[in-house]
Motif scaffolding. Structure first.
Motif, PDB file in Angstrom:
ATOM      1  N   LEU A   1      66.238  75.407 -47.227  1.00 48.78           N
ATOM      2  CA  LEU A   1      65.183  74.507 -46.783  1.00 48.78           C
ATOM      3  C   LEU A   1      65.291  73.142 -47.466  1.00 48.78           C
ATOM      4  O   LEU A   1      65.035  72.106 -46.842  1.00 48.78           O
ATOM      5  CB  LEU A   1      63.817  75.131 -47.061  1.00 48.78           C
ATOM      6  N   LEU A   2      65.683  73.147 -48.731  1.00 51.57           N
ATOM      7  CA  LEU A   2      65.867  71.885 -49.447  1.00 51.57           C
ATOM      8  C   LEU A   2      67.023  71.087 -48.843  1.00 51.57           C
ATOM      9  O   LEU A   2      66.948  69.857 -48.727  1.00 51.57           O
ATOM     10  CB  LEU A   2      66.133  72.161 -50.923  1.00 51.57           C
ATOM     11  N   THR A   3      68.086  71.789 -48.440  1.00 46.76           N
ATOM     12  CA  THR A   3      69.202  71.123 -47.757  1.00 46.76           C
ATOM     13  C   THR A   3      68.744  70.523 -46.436  1.00 46.76           C
ATOM     14  O   THR A   3      69.111  69.393 -46.084  1.00 46.76           O
ATOM     15  CB  THR A   3      70.345  72.124 -47.512  1.00 46.76           C
ATOM     16  N   LEU A   4      67.929  71.297 -45.701  1.00 41.63           N
ATOM     17  CA  LEU A   4      67.392  70.799 -44.436  1.00 41.63           C
ATOM     18  C   LEU A   4      66.499  69.578 -44.662  1.00 41.63           C
ATOM     19  O   LEU A   4      66.575  68.600 -43.902  1.00 41.63           O
ATOM     20  CB  LEU A   4      66.599  71.905 -43.739  1.00 41.63           C
ATOM     21  N   GLU A   5      65.679  69.606 -45.691  1.00 39.39           N
ATOM     22  CA  GLU A   5      64.800  68.478 -45.993  1.00 39.39           C
ATOM     23  C   GLU A   5      65.593  67.239 -46.396  1.00 39.39           C
ATOM     24  O   GLU A   5      65.182  66.115 -46.105  1.00 39.39           O
ATOM     25  CB  GLU A   5      63.823  68.860 -47.113  1.00 39.39           C
ATOM     26  N   SER A   6      66.725  67.448 -47.065  1.00 36.27           N
ATOM     27  CA  SER A   6      67.582  66.309 -47.408  1.00 36.27           C
ATOM     28  C   SER A   6      68.123  65.656 -46.136  1.00 36.27           C
ATOM     29  O   SER A   6      68.168  64.418 -46.033  1.00 36.27           O
ATOM     30  CB  SER A   6      68.735  66.760 -48.296  1.00 36.27           C
ATOM     31  N   ALA A   7      68.524  66.486 -45.167  1.00 36.32           N
ATOM     32  CA  ALA A   7      68.998  65.946 -43.893  1.00 36.32           C
ATOM     33  C   ALA A   7      67.873  65.251 -43.132  1.00 36.32           C
ATOM     34  O   ALA A   7      68.077  64.185 -42.535  1.00 36.32           O
ATOM     35  CB  ALA A   7      69.586  67.072 -43.043  1.00 36.32           C
ATOM     36  N   VAL A   8      66.669  65.840 -43.167  1.00 37.12           N
ATOM     37  CA  VAL A   8      65.514  65.228 -42.504  1.00 37.12           C
ATOM     38  C   VAL A   8      65.186  63.871 -43.131  1.00 37.12           C
ATOM     39  O   VAL A   8      64.828  62.921 -42.433  1.00 37.12           O
ATOM     40  CB  VAL A   8      64.293  66.173 -42.561  1.00 37.12           C
ATOM     41  N   SER A   9      65.317  63.760 -44.459  1.00 38.01           N
ATOM     42  CA  SER A   9      65.052  62.492 -45.144  1.00 38.01           C
ATOM     43  C   SER A   9      65.980  61.390 -44.640  1.00 38.01           C
ATOM     44  O   SER A   9      65.552  60.250 -44.427  1.00 38.01           O
ATOM     45  CB  SER A   9      65.219  62.671 -46.655  1.00 38.01           C
ATOM     46  N   ILE A  10      67.244  61.737 -44.448  1.00 35.22           N
ATOM     47  CA  ILE A  10      68.209  60.753 -43.942  1.00 35.22           C
ATOM     48  C   ILE A  10      67.924  60.423 -42.481  1.00 35.22           C
ATOM     49  O   ILE A  10      67.898  59.251 -42.079  1.00 35.22           O
ATOM     50  CB  ILE A  10      69.646  61.282 -44.107  1.00 35.22           C
ATOM     51  N   ILE A  11      67.692  61.464 -41.674  1.00 35.04           N
ATOM     52  CA  ILE A  11      67.501  61.271 -40.232  1.00 35.04           C
ATOM     53  C   ILE A  11      66.254  60.448 -39.948  1.00 35.04           C
ATOM     54  O   ILE A  11      66.273  59.532 -39.117  1.00 35.04           O
ATOM     55  CB  ILE A  11      67.436  62.637 -39.519  1.00 35.04           C
ATOM     56  N   GLN A  12      65.154  60.754 -40.646  1.00 33.55           N
ATOM     57  CA  GLN A  12      63.899  60.042 -40.381  1.00 33.55           C
ATOM     58  C   GLN A  12      63.966  58.576 -40.789  1.00 33.55           C
ATOM     59  O   GLN A  12      63.408  57.715 -40.104  1.00 33.55           O
ATOM     60  CB  GLN A  12      62.734  60.742 -41.084  1.00 33.55           C
ATOM     61  N   SER A  13      64.635  58.286 -41.896  1.00 34.09           N
ATOM     62  CA  SER A  13      64.799  56.878 -42.286  1.00 34.09           C
ATOM     63  C   SER A  13      65.694  56.151 -41.283  1.00 34.09           C
ATOM     64  O   SER A  13      65.443  54.981 -40.948  1.00 34.09           O
ATOM     65  CB  SER A  13      65.386  56.781 -43.693  1.00 34.09           C
ATOM     66  N   TYR A  14      66.702  56.839 -40.760  1.00 37.05           N
ATOM     67  CA  TYR A  14      67.590  56.242 -39.755  1.00 37.05           C
ATOM     68  C   TYR A  14      66.844  56.014 -38.441  1.00 37.05           C
ATOM     69  O   TYR A  14      66.973  54.952 -37.822  1.00 37.05           O
ATOM     70  CB  TYR A  14      68.795  57.161 -39.541  1.00 37.05           C
ATOM     71  N   VAL A  15      66.041  56.996 -38.021  1.00 37.13           N
ATOM     72  CA  VAL A  15      65.289  56.878 -36.774  1.00 37.13           C
ATOM     73  C   VAL A  15      64.283  55.732 -36.857  1.00 37.13           C
ATOM     74  O   VAL A  15      64.146  54.932 -35.922  1.00 37.13           O
ATOM     75  CB  VAL A  15      64.580  58.210 -36.453  1.00 37.13           C
ATOM     76  N   PHE A  16      63.569  55.645 -37.982  1.00 38.06           N
ATOM     77  CA  PHE A  16      62.591  54.569 -38.168  1.00 38.06           C
ATOM     78  C   PHE A  16      63.272  53.211 -38.068  1.00 38.06           C
ATOM     79  O   PHE A  16      62.767  52.297 -37.402  1.00 38.06           O
ATOM     80  CB  PHE A  16      61.920  54.734 -39.539  1.00 38.06           C
ATOM     81  N   THR A  17      64.429  53.067 -38.703  1.00 32.73           N
ATOM     82  CA  THR A  17      65.125  51.781 -38.715  1.00 32.73           C
ATOM     83  C   THR A  17      65.697  51.435 -37.350  1.00 32.73           C
ATOM     84  O   THR A  17      65.578  50.293 -36.890  1.00 32.73           O
ATOM     85  CB  THR A  17      66.261  51.810 -39.758  1.00 32.73           C
TER      86      THR A  17
END
Length: 224
Positions: A197-213
């Motif tokens: 789950l921590l690995t998934l959250e790390s990927a979500v952190s990258i994806i969400q910052s990319y999507v926002f930008t």
């Protein structure tokens, strides 16, 4: 033991002050050395990431008037990514899980796009309200729909980021609180699940910052 499941998202501290918001600035104390020390592997990798984002955003904007705006969006990506990752560490406040933080990023950007578009490209902004090929009888409805969808853009940007951050952190908190009542074999399974789950959250952190930008970049390209 936490008295409330949402206490980890509380910006107040024992001193009745919102000192947890200082976690937003922690990463800024880490970044400056990469600009004056001998280039390391980390700084070289980060430079390549920023250059890749710069080229992609330059293609999306596709306007000679807004060449310098890619610097704003790459800086925005760095800020959101830094805060998302800091929130994964124990006892560090996740500022991007609050709508106050995300809306303060999305609303000024959207407002500046709208002011620039309506002042400099008024005809183009009116043209965006009616998609090409719309029947005449549906034009009033399309204007209402496009206006509403345009107004809620900063809200959707901010809610998407904060909701994704809250959801993952709450799931990790719920799973962590059950560890004291499990036996040894189930505890191993729980730890393994937490790592996944921590690995998934790390990927979500990258994806969400990319999507926002990227969404912010696409919104800016519509007003040029």
């Amino acid at each position: 033991m936490m008295m409330n499941l949402f206490s980890s998202f509380d910006p107040s501290t024992n001193f009745s002050l919102s000192l947890n918001w200082l976690s937003t600035m922690i990463g800024m104390l880490i970044i400056p050395p990469m600009y004056w020390l001998i280039p390391s592997r980390f700084s070289m990798i980060w430079f390549k990431i920023m250059m890749t984002l710069h080229k992609e955003m330059k293609i999306l904007i596709n306007s000679p008037k807004s060449l310098g705006s890619t610097l704003i969006f790459t800086s925005l990506f760095s800020l959101i990514l830094m805060n998302n990752f800091l929130g994964l560490f124990p006892y560090i406040f996740t500022s991007t899980s609050h709508i106050l933080m995300t809306l303060s990023l999305a609303l000024p950007l959207w407002m500046s796009f709208m002011l620039y578009g309506w002042i400099n490209n008024t005809t183009l902004m009116f043209a965006h309200l009616v998609p090409q090929g719309t029947p005449s009888i549906l034009m009033p409805f399309m204007v209402c729909i496009e206006t509403i969808s345009n107004i809620i853009r900063p809200l959707t940007l901010s809610v998407r980021l904060s909701a994704n951050m809250i959801a993952g952190h709450l799931l990790m908190t719920l799973m962590g609180n059950t560890g004291t009542s499990l036996n040894f074999s189930l505890l191993n399974i729980l730890i393994f699940s937490q790592i996944l789950l921590l690995t998934l959250e790390s990927a979500v952190s990258i994806i969400q910052s990319y999507v926002f930008t990227i969404l912010s970049t696409l919104y800016s390209s519509e007003v040029n």
